[in-house]
Design a protein around this motif. Sequence first.
Motif, mmCIF file in Angstrom:
data_model
loop_
_atom_site.group_PDB
_atom_site.id
_atom_site.type_symbol
_atom_site.label_atom_id
_atom_site.label_comp_id
_atom_site.label_asym_id
_atom_site.label_seq_id
_atom_site.Cartn_x
_atom_site.Cartn_y
_atom_site.Cartn_z
ATOM 1 N N GLN A 96 0.837 -1.187 0.000
ATOM 2 C CA GLN A 96 0.000 0.000 0.000
ATOM 3 C C GLN A 96 0.877 1.244 0.000
ATOM 4 O OE1 GLN A 96 -2.179 0.488 3.762
ATOM 5 N NE2 GLN A 96 -0.906 -1.124 4.627
ATOM 6 N N SER A 97 0.272 2.339 -0.349
ATOM 7 C CA SER A 97 1.003 3.602 -0.403
ATOM 8 C C SER A 97 0.758 4.375 0.890
ATOM 9 C CB SER A 97 0.543 4.427 -1.609
ATOM 10 O OG SER A 97 1.203 5.668 -1.643
ATOM 11 N N ILE A 98 1.797 4.432 1.731
ATOM 12 C CA ILE A 98 1.692 5.139 3.005
ATOM 13 C C ILE A 98 2.679 6.290 3.009
ATOM 14 C CG2 ILE A 98 2.035 4.970 5.493
ATOM 15 C CD1 ILE A 98 1.168 2.099 5.397
ATOM 16 N N ASN A 99 2.189 7.453 3.334
ATOM 17 C CA ASN A 99 3.060 8.619 3.442
ATOM 18 C C ASN A 99 4.032 8.391 4.598
ATOM 19 O OD1 ASN A 99 4.216 11.166 3.912
ATOM 20 N ND2 ASN A 99 2.347 12.241 3.303
ATOM 21 N N PRO A 100 5.335 8.476 4.348
ATOM 22 C CA PRO A 100 6.290 8.247 5.436
ATOM 23 C C PRO A 100 6.187 9.254 6.574
ATOM 24 C CG PRO A 100 7.391 9.116 3.488
ATOM 25 C CD PRO A 100 6.004 8.751 3.074
ATOM 26 N N ASP A 101 5.521 10.377 6.328
ATOM 27 C CA ASP A 101 5.310 11.368 7.380
ATOM 28 C C ASP A 101 4.118 10.931 8.231
ATOM 29 O OD1 ASP A 101 5.484 13.565 8.976
ATOM 30 O OD2 ASP A 101 4.675 14.975 7.503
ATOM 31 N N CYS A 102 4.346 9.862 8.974
ATOM 32 C CA CYS A 102 3.281 9.269 9.773
ATOM 33 C C CYS A 102 3.854 8.821 11.122
ATOM 34 C CB CYS A 102 2.645 8.086 9.046
ATOM 35 S SG CYS A 102 3.787 6.685 8.797
ATOM 36 N N ILE A 103 3.021 8.216 11.931
ATOM 37 C CA ILE A 103 3.445 7.701 13.229
ATOM 38 C C ILE A 103 3.270 6.186 13.242
ATOM 39 C CG2 ILE A 103 2.972 7.684 15.716
ATOM 40 C CD1 ILE A 103 1.976 10.556 15.458
ATOM 41 N N LEU A 104 4.313 5.483 13.648
ATOM 42 C CA LEU A 104 4.253 4.032 13.783
ATOM 43 C C LEU A 104 4.272 3.671 15.259
ATOM 44 C CD1 LEU A 104 6.780 2.726 11.069
ATOM 45 C CD2 LEU A 104 4.300 3.009 10.872
ATOM 46 N N LEU A 105 3.297 2.888 15.680
ATOM 47 C CA LEU A 105 3.238 2.394 17.054
ATOM 48 C C LEU A 105 3.748 0.955 17.072
ATOM 49 C CD1 LEU A 105 -0.366 3.589 18.081
ATOM 50 C CD2 LEU A 105 1.797 4.799 18.393
ATOM 51 N N LEU A 106 4.701 0.668 17.934
ATOM 52 C CA LEU A 106 5.262 -0.681 18.014
ATOM 53 C C LEU A 106 5.210 -1.189 19.443
ATOM 54 C CD1 LEU A 106 7.471 1.181 16.053
ATOM 55 C CD2 LEU A 106 7.864 -1.178 15.337
ATOM 56 N N LEU A 107 4.865 -2.460 19.599
ATOM 57 C CA LEU A 107 4.828 -3.090 20.917
ATOM 58 C C LEU A 107 6.149 -3.811 21.139
ATOM 59 C CD1 LEU A 107 1.222 -4.619 20.842
ATOM 60 C CD2 LEU A 107 1.939 -2.338 21.564
ATOM 61 N N ASP A 108 6.828 -3.478 22.215
ATOM 62 C CA ASP A 108 8.127 -4.080 22.505
ATOM 63 C C ASP A 108 8.018 -5.066 23.656
ATOM 64 O OD1 ASP A 108 11.057 -4.293 22.259
ATOM 65 O OD2 ASP A 108 11.076 -3.321 24.221
ATOM 66 N N GLY A 109 8.172 -6.351 23.325
ATOM 67 C CA GLY A 109 8.094 -7.407 24.320
ATOM 68 C C GLY A 109 8.079 -8.744 23.608
ATOM 69 N N THR A 110 8.066 -9.823 24.347
ATOM 70 C CA THR A 110 7.940 -11.135 23.710
ATOM 71 C C THR A 110 6.577 -11.202 23.035
ATOM 72 O OG1 THR A 110 6.942 -12.121 25.692
ATOM 73 C CG2 THR A 110 9.366 -12.171 25.521
ATOM 74 N N TRP A 111 6.398 -12.184 22.152
ATOM 75 C CA TRP A 111 5.108 -12.313 21.475
ATOM 76 C C TRP A 111 3.974 -12.428 22.486
ATOM 77 C CZ3 TRP A 111 3.924 -10.976 16.827
ATOM 78 C CH2 TRP A 111 4.877 -11.070 15.792
ATOM 79 N N ARG A 112 4.193 -13.202 23.547
ATOM 80 C CA ARG A 112 3.149 -13.400 24.555
ATOM 81 C C ARG A 112 2.822 -12.093 25.266
ATOM 82 N NH1 ARG A 112 3.205 -14.232 29.864
ATOM 83 N NH2 ARG A 112 5.485 -14.423 29.929
ATOM 84 N N LYS A 113 3.872 -11.363 25.645
ATOM 85 C CA LYS A 113 3.653 -10.103 26.363
ATOM 86 C C LYS A 113 3.077 -9.026 25.454
ATOM 87 C CE LYS A 113 7.229 -11.082 29.779
ATOM 88 N NZ LYS A 113 8.597 -10.773 30.253
ATOM 89 N N ALA A 114 3.513 -8.999 24.205
ATOM 90 C CA ALA A 114 2.978 -8.018 23.257
ATOM 91 C C ALA A 114 1.487 -8.280 23.016
ATOM 92 C CB ALA A 114 3.751 -8.079 21.951
ATOM 93 N N PHE A 115 1.120 -9.546 22.908
ATOM 94 C CA PHE A 115 -0.289 -9.899 22.695
ATOM 95 C C PHE A 115 -1.120 -9.488 23.907
ATOM 96 C CE2 PHE A 115 -3.856 -12.930 23.054
ATOM 97 C CZ PHE A 115 -4.495 -12.644 21.860
ATOM 98 N N LYS A 116 -0.576 -9.700 25.108
ATOM 99 C CA LYS A 116 -1.286 -9.301 26.319
ATOM 100 C C LYS A 116 -1.465 -7.790 26.354
ATOM 101 C CE LYS A 116 -1.226 -9.638 31.360
ATOM 102 N NZ LYS A 116 -0.493 -10.114 32.561
ATOM 103 N N MET A 117 -0.429 -7.052 25.960
ATOM 104 C CA MET A 117 -0.537 -5.597 25.917
ATOM 105 C C MET A 117 -1.627 -5.165 24.949
ATOM 106 S SD MET A 117 3.526 -4.604 25.922
ATOM 107 C CE MET A 117 3.252 -2.843 25.658
ATOM 108 N N LEU A 118 -1.712 -5.858 23.833
ATOM 109 C CA LEU A 118 -2.726 -5.540 22.831
ATOM 110 C C LEU A 118 -4.123 -5.768 23.406
ATOM 111 C CD1 LEU A 118 -2.938 -4.682 19.827
ATOM 112 C CD2 LEU A 118 -3.118 -7.105 19.267
#
Length: 206
Positions: A96-118
């Motif tokens: 897809q075409s996404i303008n690079p002037d954007c904000i990316l949100l990333l979850l930092d943790g193990t897969w299990r912990k990232a899923f729990k955060m979600l």
Amino acid sequence: MSRHYCAICRYPQNACLCASVQPISPITQLVVLQHPSEVEHKKNSVRVLSLAVPKTQVYVGESESDFNGLREYLAVCNKPIYLVYPSALSVSVEQQSINPDCILLLLDGTWRKAFKMLQLNPWLAQYPAVHLAEGYESRYRIRKSSRSDSLSTLEACAYMLSALDPTLDVQPLMMAFDTMVELRIKAMPSTVQARYQNSNESNGKV
């Protein structure tokens, strides 16, 4: 005897990363939601990410109330916001075409912990989710994951930035990451280092 740490990178003096860091300034804003267990982890890639991309914002927490400050910040932002998380609803960033002037949100943790955060932060569902296409290989040899497609948070950021803006040179980011990995391996006992010798030459370029 106490260990001496670098005041800038906060690594031990004999493992200082400063000489290997060449900061970059992407137009994309990186915002990391970091699980508390990752903050003091010796193999934490977000620490390196914050050195290589100084404008990276890191919010530590797990539950919804932990991110009230972040939610207030995002509410007044006038840029598109995307959640970097692979799911049945996420779309490949390369397709897809996404303008690079954007904000990316990333979850930092193990897969299990990232899923729990979600799960604990349903407000994240208001943002479109994106993921990287298949084929990216991790250079994060010092941490294991139950998933073959796992990338460190730093690697995910580098590949995302490169996909959004092909003109951006993310090599300085990956070089700092590779240096951190090598220094962590060198700090291990010789018997443990041997486990990583076969993959020493497997690193590629973004």
